[in-house]
Each structure stands twice: as structure tokens, then as C-alpha cells.
Design a protein around this motif. Structure first.
Motif, PDB file in Angstrom:
ATOM      1  N   LYS A  42     -14.649 -41.129 -18.907  1.00 50.40           N
ATOM      2  CA  LYS A  42     -14.620 -40.189 -20.032  1.00 50.40           C
ATOM      3  C   LYS A  42     -13.227 -39.971 -20.603  1.00 50.40           C
ATOM      4  CE  LYS A  42     -14.596 -36.287 -16.789  1.00 50.40           C
ATOM      5  NZ  LYS A  42     -15.348 -35.086 -16.347  1.00 50.40           N
ATOM      6  N   ASP A  43     -12.193 -40.282 -19.836  1.00 50.52           N
ATOM      7  CA  ASP A  43     -10.822 -40.076 -20.326  1.00 50.52           C
ATOM      8  C   ASP A  43     -10.223 -41.352 -20.920  1.00 50.52           C
ATOM      9  OD1 ASP A  43     -10.822 -37.385 -19.489  1.00 50.52           O
ATOM     10  OD2 ASP A  43     -10.323 -38.005 -17.431  1.00 50.52           O
ATOM     11  N   SER A  44     -10.986 -42.430 -20.958  1.00 51.45           N
ATOM     12  CA  SER A  44     -10.483 -43.697 -21.499  1.00 51.45           C
ATOM     13  C   SER A  44     -10.681 -43.734 -23.003  1.00 51.45           C
ATOM     14  CB  SER A  44     -11.209 -44.883 -20.858  1.00 51.45           C
ATOM     15  OG  SER A  44     -10.964 -44.923 -19.468  1.00 51.45           O
ATOM     16  N   GLU A  45      -9.631 -44.117 -23.729  1.00 55.79           N
ATOM     17  CA  GLU A  45      -9.709 -44.181 -25.189  1.00 55.79           C
ATOM     18  C   GLU A  45      -9.864 -45.607 -25.700  1.00 55.79           C
ATOM     19  OE1 GLU A  45      -6.274 -42.238 -26.712  1.00 55.79           O
ATOM     20  OE2 GLU A  45      -6.834 -40.260 -25.951  1.00 55.79           O
ATOM     21  N   GLY A  46      -9.741 -46.585 -24.804  1.00 55.63           N
ATOM     22  CA  GLY A  46      -9.800 -47.985 -25.221  1.00 55.63           C
ATOM     23  C   GLY A  46     -11.186 -48.582 -25.230  1.00 55.63           C
ATOM     24  N   GLY A  47     -12.209 -47.761 -24.915  1.00 61.29           N
ATOM     25  CA  GLY A  47     -13.571 -48.258 -24.957  1.00 61.29           C
ATOM     26  C   GLY A  47     -13.827 -49.338 -23.926  1.00 61.29           C
ATOM     27  N   VAL A  48     -14.483 -50.410 -24.359  1.00 58.83           N
ATOM     28  CA  VAL A  48     -14.940 -51.443 -23.435  1.00 58.83           C
ATOM     29  C   VAL A  48     -13.793 -52.098 -22.675  1.00 58.83           C
ATOM     30  CG1 VAL A  48     -16.194 -53.617 -23.259  1.00 58.83           C
ATOM     31  CG2 VAL A  48     -16.966 -51.879 -24.858  1.00 58.83           C
ATOM     32  N   SER A  49     -12.664 -52.337 -23.340  1.00 60.13           N
ATOM     33  CA  SER A  49     -11.542 -52.983 -22.652  1.00 60.13           C
ATOM     34  C   SER A  49     -11.032 -52.115 -21.498  1.00 60.13           C
ATOM     35  CB  SER A  49     -10.401 -53.282 -23.632  1.00 60.13           C
ATOM     36  OG  SER A  49      -9.908 -52.096 -24.215  1.00 60.13           O
ATOM     37  N   ASP A  50     -11.049 -50.795 -21.670  1.00 58.66           N
ATOM     38  CA  ASP A  50     -10.666 -49.900 -20.577  1.00 58.66           C
ATOM     39  C   ASP A  50     -11.698 -49.927 -19.459  1.00 58.66           C
ATOM     40  OD1 ASP A  50      -8.284 -49.112 -21.574  1.00 58.66           O
ATOM     41  OD2 ASP A  50      -8.858 -47.085 -22.116  1.00 58.66           O
ATOM     42  N   TRP A  51     -12.970 -50.021 -19.804  1.00 60.12           N
ATOM     43  CA  TRP A  51     -14.007 -50.111 -18.773  1.00 60.12           C
ATOM     44  C   TRP A  51     -13.796 -51.356 -17.921  1.00 60.12           C
ATOM     45  CZ3 TRP A  51     -18.690 -49.313 -22.608  1.00 60.12           C
ATOM     46  CH2 TRP A  51     -18.621 -48.024 -23.148  1.00 60.12           C
ATOM     47  N   ILE A  52     -13.458 -52.466 -18.590  1.00 57.65           N
ATOM     48  CA  ILE A  52     -13.208 -53.711 -17.858  1.00 57.65           C
ATOM     49  C   ILE A  52     -11.948 -53.581 -17.002  1.00 57.65           C
ATOM     50  CG2 ILE A  52     -12.585 -56.140 -18.105  1.00 57.65           C
ATOM     51  CD1 ILE A  52     -15.485 -55.716 -18.638  1.00 57.65           C
ATOM     52  N   LYS A  53     -10.910 -52.956 -17.546  1.00 52.53           N
ATOM     53  CA  LYS A  53      -9.647 -52.807 -16.805  1.00 52.53           C
ATOM     54  C   LYS A  53      -9.845 -51.981 -15.536  1.00 52.53           C
ATOM     55  CE  LYS A  53      -6.399 -50.201 -18.543  1.00 52.53           C
ATOM     56  NZ  LYS A  53      -5.293 -49.741 -19.420  1.00 52.53           N
ATOM     57  N   HIS A  54     -10.651 -50.930 -15.629  1.00 51.63           N
ATOM     58  CA  HIS A  54     -10.875 -50.056 -14.477  1.00 51.63           C
ATOM     59  C   HIS A  54     -11.782 -50.695 -13.429  1.00 51.63           C
ATOM     60  CE1 HIS A  54      -8.679 -46.682 -16.004  1.00 51.63           C
ATOM     61  NE2 HIS A  54      -9.453 -46.540 -17.069  1.00 51.63           N
ATOM     62  N   THR A  55     -12.611 -51.627 -13.829  1.00 51.71           N
ATOM     63  CA  THR A  55     -13.558 -52.236 -12.890  1.00 51.71           C
ATOM     64  C   THR A  55     -13.195 -53.657 -12.496  1.00 51.71           C
ATOM     65  OG1 THR A  55     -14.962 -52.962 -14.750  1.00 51.71           O
ATOM     66  CG2 THR A  55     -15.496 -50.841 -13.729  1.00 51.71           C
ATOM     67  N   SER A  56     -12.197 -54.255 -13.214  1.00 59.69           N
ATOM     68  CA  SER A  56     -11.841 -55.642 -12.915  1.00 59.69           C
ATOM     69  C   SER A  56     -10.324 -55.826 -12.996  1.00 59.69           C
ATOM     70  CB  SER A  56     -12.576 -56.581 -13.878  1.00 59.69           C
ATOM     71  OG  SER A  56     -12.323 -57.928 -13.557  1.00 59.69           O
ATOM     72  N   TYR A 103     -21.038 -51.497 -10.575  1.00 58.38           N
ATOM     73  CA  TYR A 103     -21.828 -51.421  -9.349  1.00 58.38           C
ATOM     74  C   TYR A 103     -21.259 -52.266  -8.224  1.00 58.38           C
ATOM     75  CZ  TYR A 103     -25.309 -48.577 -11.627  1.00 58.38           C
ATOM     76  OH  TYR A 103     -25.934 -47.526 -12.256  1.00 58.38           O
ATOM     77  N   ARG A 104     -20.342 -53.152  -8.543  1.00 58.57           N
ATOM     78  CA  ARG A 104     -19.617 -53.862  -7.482  1.00 58.57           C
ATOM     79  C   ARG A 104     -18.653 -52.922  -6.772  1.00 58.57           C
ATOM     80  NH1 ARG A 104     -16.740 -59.102  -9.561  1.00 58.57           N
ATOM     81  NH2 ARG A 104     -15.967 -58.957  -7.426  1.00 58.57           N
ATOM     82  N   HIS A 105     -18.217 -51.872  -7.480  1.00 58.65           N
ATOM     83  CA  HIS A 105     -17.291 -50.876  -6.906  1.00 58.65           C
ATOM     84  C   HIS A 105     -17.938 -49.499  -6.961  1.00 58.65           C
ATOM     85  CE1 HIS A 105     -14.249 -54.051  -7.208  1.00 58.65           C
ATOM     86  NE2 HIS A 105     -14.601 -54.219  -8.473  1.00 58.65           N
ATOM     87  N   TRP A 106     -19.208 -49.445  -6.587  1.00 59.01           N
ATOM     88  CA  TRP A 106     -20.015 -48.238  -6.794  1.00 59.01           C
ATOM     89  C   TRP A 106     -19.452 -47.020  -6.068  1.00 59.01           C
ATOM     90  CZ3 TRP A 106     -22.699 -46.124 -10.157  1.00 59.01           C
ATOM     91  CH2 TRP A 106     -23.648 -45.134  -9.895  1.00 59.01           C
ATOM     92  N   ASP A 107     -18.897 -47.213  -4.892  1.00 64.51           N
ATOM     93  CA  ASP A 107     -18.377 -46.072  -4.127  1.00 64.51           C
ATOM     94  C   ASP A 107     -17.263 -45.346  -4.862  1.00 64.51           C
ATOM     95  OD1 ASP A 107     -20.164 -46.482  -2.080  1.00 64.51           O
ATOM     96  OD2 ASP A 107     -18.782 -47.708  -0.872  1.00 64.51           O
ATOM     97  N   SER A 108     -16.548 -46.070  -5.721  1.00 63.66           N
ATOM     98  CA  SER A 108     -15.431 -45.467  -6.454  1.00 63.66           C
ATOM     99  C   SER A 108     -15.879 -44.773  -7.737  1.00 63.66           C
ATOM    100  CB  SER A 108     -14.384 -46.535  -6.800  1.00 63.66           C
ATOM    101  OG  SER A 108     -13.895 -47.166  -5.639  1.00 63.66           O
ATOM    102  N   PHE A 109     -17.079 -45.103  -8.226  1.00 61.05           N
ATOM    103  CA  PHE A 109     -17.496 -44.608  -9.541  1.00 61.05           C
ATOM    104  C   PHE A 109     -18.860 -43.916  -9.536  1.00 61.05           C
ATOM    105  CE2 PHE A 109     -14.948 -48.530 -10.441  1.00 61.05           C
ATOM    106  CZ  PHE A 109     -13.839 -47.888 -10.976  1.00 61.05           C
ATOM    107  N   LYS A 110     -19.356 -43.534  -8.366  1.00 62.55           N
ATOM    108  CA  LYS A 110     -20.718 -43.002  -8.309  1.00 62.55           C
ATOM    109  C   LYS A 110     -20.807 -41.509  -8.623  1.00 62.55           C
ATOM    110  CE  LYS A 110     -20.539 -42.290  -3.274  1.00 62.55           C
ATOM    111  NZ  LYS A 110     -21.160 -42.681  -1.986  1.00 62.55           N
ATOM    112  N   ASN A 111     -19.695 -40.878  -8.957  1.00 58.29           N
ATOM    113  CA  ASN A 111     -19.702 -39.434  -9.220  1.00 58.29           C
ATOM    114  C   ASN A 111     -19.749 -39.087 -10.702  1.00 58.29           C
ATOM    115  OD1 ASN A 111     -19.556 -38.740  -6.441  1.00 58.29           O
ATOM    116  ND2 ASN A 111     -17.337 -39.139  -6.469  1.00 58.29           N
ATOM    117  N   ALA A 112     -20.133 -40.037 -11.531  1.00 56.88           N
ATOM    118  CA  ALA A 112     -20.235 -39.774 -12.969  1.00 56.88           C
ATOM    119  C   ALA A 112     -21.271 -38.687 -13.229  1.00 56.88           C
ATOM    120  CB  ALA A 112     -20.615 -41.047 -13.714  1.00 56.88           C
TER     121      ALA A 112
END
Length: 481
Positions: free
Chosen positions: A65-79, A396-405
Motif C-alpha cells: 500500500k505504500d508503493s507508488e511505482g505500481g507493478v514495478s514496485d510489486w516485482i521489486k519487493h517480491t523478486s 506466494y513464493r514469499h507468503w510468510d513475509s506478505f500474508k498480513n495484508a
């Protein structure tokens, strides 16, 4: 206080998403390719693809929710940062064919405004048409460097009017049988279920890309997820509402098109003139002449022009605004004193210019150009949706880190990964099959080979160009060391 700040209702988020995603052109273009059976295609696509896609976007937006870069930020945080750069590049470069299509839409609208028919553009030779499209693009490219406030206002006004016109089209068409008791529907057997069943052959599957292209773009609403009241329930409720609204517009809009145009004998110029001709017919039925045609033409002219100018600047600012010097050389990040990304504008101009000029090497008339450009967009634009599904799989490959959404579409890691994989596979399938030319080889062999070659080479070339930028950036850093 955070709860109190969430002022967007589920209905408001549905309307925002509808405004971003939908237009009357989606109805016309897909009816032109499939005829009345597109109604069944819309229903199936909304259920198996569009609703899951929007709910995945909601979960990603809520997670980051704090990312402003959209999809590229989602990829950066997960990959990785490298993949994040390629995601950002893809989101920028798929705009190129989209921008290249706008000048022809502007000229078509201008012809209908001035003459009340589609003869103006239809009478032009391909070299003259290409020259006019280039001139229109260069003019709006220049205007976009001089400030966009007036264009943004006009674009917003035109966008709102376009939504009204889309709904009005359906309402007026639905009302015609009540004022014309002797009305003859253009498409036969519209009261029989068999009329709506597609023939699931290779030709049919090559048209799916345009359907996918028509419902894409929901990731743009991700910043609103955590502003919705009770996002865990409100956001999916809003997305389902949006899907219902879009579904209603698609289904009833396609039904209205079938009332006006024979689904078994679709005019060759339907993609170019279909919406204008439909409003002309409705105007005759309702006794208001070409009034609706003129309003629609003005809306298209202003909306397409403002969208072209705005879409030159905004994606550049997103792509290069916080560019990583490890992946983008300094010459592309260069700004003028006023803050304009001068070389970014030049790169945009060169790439769009190439796409505009390409038809000179294989197309002979405007309708072939419109069909080719529409389908090229349907192949290229959904490539950016692949990154949404890839980000969801990585999540979901890193679900333990992101499951609190705050909002979760799927709670089980394996199922979540498979849902993302399904979206990725379906989109890739549609894009690949969409490369098949939408022209008859027997009657137009030159156009067929041109379409096949450009449909394959264009997306590969645009994506491959992004591979050169990190290489250039690293080479630049070595020289400076």
C-alpha cells in the motif's frame, strides 16, 4: 484515524475502475471481430479472467500500500531490481502502439464532425494518411511539452461524456423497439440460443487477445485499495460490481450492435466507422438526425487528442522519474531546466513514428490500417498484464513475509500461486494466438504477410530494446570509473 480516512465506498471504487477500464470502442471492435457470439465470449471472459484479475490487483495493492511505482514496485519487493526494471520498461513501451493509433482516431473523428460521414479519411491514399498521422502526432508531442492543464481538463470532460455516450447508446438502442413496432433487426434469429454459441476454431481463439486488451488496466486502481471502507469486504464487492457493470455494457452494447448491423455480414469498415454509424441509425429512429454523431465525434476528437498528449508525458515521468542509474543511462534521464525529459520525448517520437510509418510497407487502405493497429495493440498491451500475474505468483513464493495484508483474495499459498499462473498462461496464450493476421490470405496475401511479420517482430523488438538500456548504463559507468 486511519479507519476514518477511508472514505471511498465500494460503489465509488467500482465507478472509478469502470472509468479507467471501459469505453464504447471495446464493444464495437470486439463485435467487429466476433459478431453476436461475442456476448458469450464476454460472459466467459469476465468470469474466468477479469474478476480474478481485478481481485489479484486488489491484494497486491493492499500488500504494498505504500508503493507508488505500481507493478514495478510489486516485482521489486517480491523478486529482483532487474526484473522490476523490465516490468517498468514493459509498462512504458507498450504505450508506443497505443500512441501510434491515436492520430488515426483523431482524423476519423474530425472527418465525421466536418462531413457527417467517414468519407474524409476513407478517400485518402496511404502515404497521405500516414503523413497526416505523423503531423498530428508531432503537433501533439510538441503541445505536451508546453503544459497539460487545459488538456487534462478537456480530457476529463471528454472521458466523462464518453461514459455517458456509452450508456446512452445502450438505452437508446433498447428503446427503439418500443417506438418502432415494425422494426426489423439486422441480425437474424436473435431470439435463438444457438445464435450466441461461438464456433471454437482457430480463428475464434485468435480474437481473444482483443477481449483481454479491452478489460485490462485494473492495476491502475491499486492505490485506492486501502482507501476503501472495510477493504477486506468493500474492495472485492466494488470489483464484482464493476464486473457486473462492464458485463452489462458489453452484453447489451453487443446486442444493440447486432440490432443495427448484420452479425453474419459485418461491414469491412466497422472498426473505423461502426460507433458513428450506430449513432447515426439511432438518431434517425429517434428523430434527432446526426446530433448524436456530432457529439460523439467531438468527444472522440477531444478525448483522443488529450489522451495522446497526456500519455506521452505521464508514462515517461513514471518510468524515468525515479530511474535507477544501474539500468538507465544518464542521457535518457536528462531533463531540461523546466524538468522535461527531453531525450525521453525524442525516444517516444522515434518509436511512435516508426509504427506510424510501417503501414506504407504492406497496407493499402484505411480499414486495413485500423484493423491492423487495433490488433497490434491487443497483442502488445496485454504483455504488461503478465507482470501483474508474475508478481502475484512471486507473492506466494514469499507468503510468510506478505500474508498480513488487509485484503486477501486467496489465503492458501499453493492455490494463490496457481491462480496467478492461470492468469499468466491465459494472457500469454491470447497474445501469441492474437499474432495471427485478421485478414484473409486468399484475397489479401500482401497484407496477411505484413500483419504476421509486424505482429511478431513489433512486440519482440519493443521488449528487446529494453535489454539494451542496462547494457548502455553499465558501459557508461565503466567509462566514468
Amino acid at each position: 484515524m486511519e479507519k476514518d480516512s477511508k472514505q471511498i465506498s465500494w460503489l465509488m471504487i467500482a465507478l472509478i475502475a469502470f472509468n479507467i477500464t471501459w469505453s464504447l470502442g471495446n464493444v464495437v471492435n470486439n463485435f467487429a471481430q466476433q459478431g453476436i457470439v461475442v456476448i458469450t465470449s464476454w460472459i466467459v471472459l469476465l468470469i474466468i479472467y477479469f474478476v480474478p484479475y481485478t481481485l489479484m490487483v486488489g491484494q497486491l495493492g493492499s500488500t504494498f500500500k505504500d508503493s507508488e511505482g505500481g507493478v514495478s514496485d510489486w516485482i521489486k519487493h517480491t523478486s529482483t531490481k532487474q526484473l522490476a526494471f523490465f516490468a517498468a520498461w514493459t509498462y512504458w513501451v507498450v504505450q508506443i502502439p497505443y500512441l501510434a493509433q491515436k492520430p488515426q482516431s483523431i482524423l476519423i473523428a474530425l472527418g465525421w464532425i466536418i462531413q457527417g460521414n467517414g468519407e474524409f479519411v476513407g478517400s485518402l491514399s496511404m502515404p497521405v494518411l500516414v503523413a497526416l498521422c505523423l503531423f498530428t502526432f508531432v503537433l501533439l508531442l510538441y503541445i505536451s511539452t508546453k503544459g497539460l492543464q487545459a488538456l487534462k481538463f478537456l480530457g476529463t470532460l471528454a472521458g466523462s461524456t464518453m461514459l455517458i455516450m456509452s450508456v446512452l447508446f445502450i438505452l437508446l438502442a433498447a428503446g427503439v423497439p418500443f417506438i418502432k413496432s415494425d422494426l426489423q433487426l439486422a441480425t437474424a434469429n436473435m431470439d435463438q440460443v444457438s445464435t450466441y454459441i461461438p464456433k471454437f476454431d482457430f480463428s475464434y481463439f485468435t480474437t481473444i487477445a482483443l477481449l483481454v486488451f479491452s478489460v485490462g488496466g485494473a492495476e491502475a486502481i491499486s492505490p485506492y485499495v486501502n482507501k476503501v471502507k472495510n477493504p477486506a469486504k468493500g474492495f472485492p464487492k466494488g470489483m464484482i460490481a464493476m464486473a457486473i457493470i462492464i458485463g452489462a455494457c458489453a452484453i447489451f452494447g453487443s446486442f444493440a450492435m447486432a440490432m443495427i448491423f448484420d452479425s453474419n455480414h459485418i461491414p469491412g469498415d466497422l472498426m473505423r466507422n461502426g460507433a458513428y454509424q450506430a449513432f447515426a441509425v439511432l438518431g434517425q429512429h429517434w428523430g434527432i438526425g446526426n446530433f448524436l454523431v456530432t457529439i460523439y465525434g467531438l468527444t472522440q476528437f477531444i478525448g483522443q487528442a488529450s489522451t495522446l498528449a497526456i500519455c506521452i508525458d505521464a508514462p515517461l515521468q513514471i518510468f524515468l522519474g525515479s530511474a535507477d542509474e544501474d539500468f538507465i543511462p544518464s542521457w535518457l534521464r536528462k531533463r531540461t531546466k523546466s524538468g522535461m525529459l527531453i531525450n525521453g520525448y525524442l525516444l517516444t517520437g522515434v518509436l511512435v513514428g516508426i509504427i506510424i510509418i510501417l503501414p506504407l510497407f504492406g497496407l493499402k487502405e484505411i480499414d486495413g490500417l485500423v484493423v491492423w493497429m487495433t490488433n497490434l495493440n491487443a497483442i502488445v498491451s496485454p504483455l504488461c498484464f503478465l507482470w501483474v500475474f508474475l508478481a502475484y505468483m512471486f507473492l506466494y513464493r514469499h507468503w510468510d513475509s506478505f500474508k498480513n495484508a488487509e485484503y486477501k483474495f486467496v489465503k492458501r499459498p499453493l492455490l494463490g500461486f496457481l491462480v496467478g499462473a492461470w492468469g499468466f498462461a491465459f494472457t500469454a496464450f491470447a497474445c501469441i494466438l492474437g499474432m495471427a493476421p485478421q485478414v484473409d490470405f486468399a484475397t489479401h496475401p500482401t497484407e496477411w504477410w505484413f500483419s504476421l511479420a509486424t505482429n511478431i517482430i513489433t512486440p519482440i523488438a519493443l521488449l528487446a530494446l529494453g535489454l539494451l538500456l542496462p547494457w548502455a548504463a553499465q558501459r557508461e559507468k565503466k567509462k566514468q570509473a
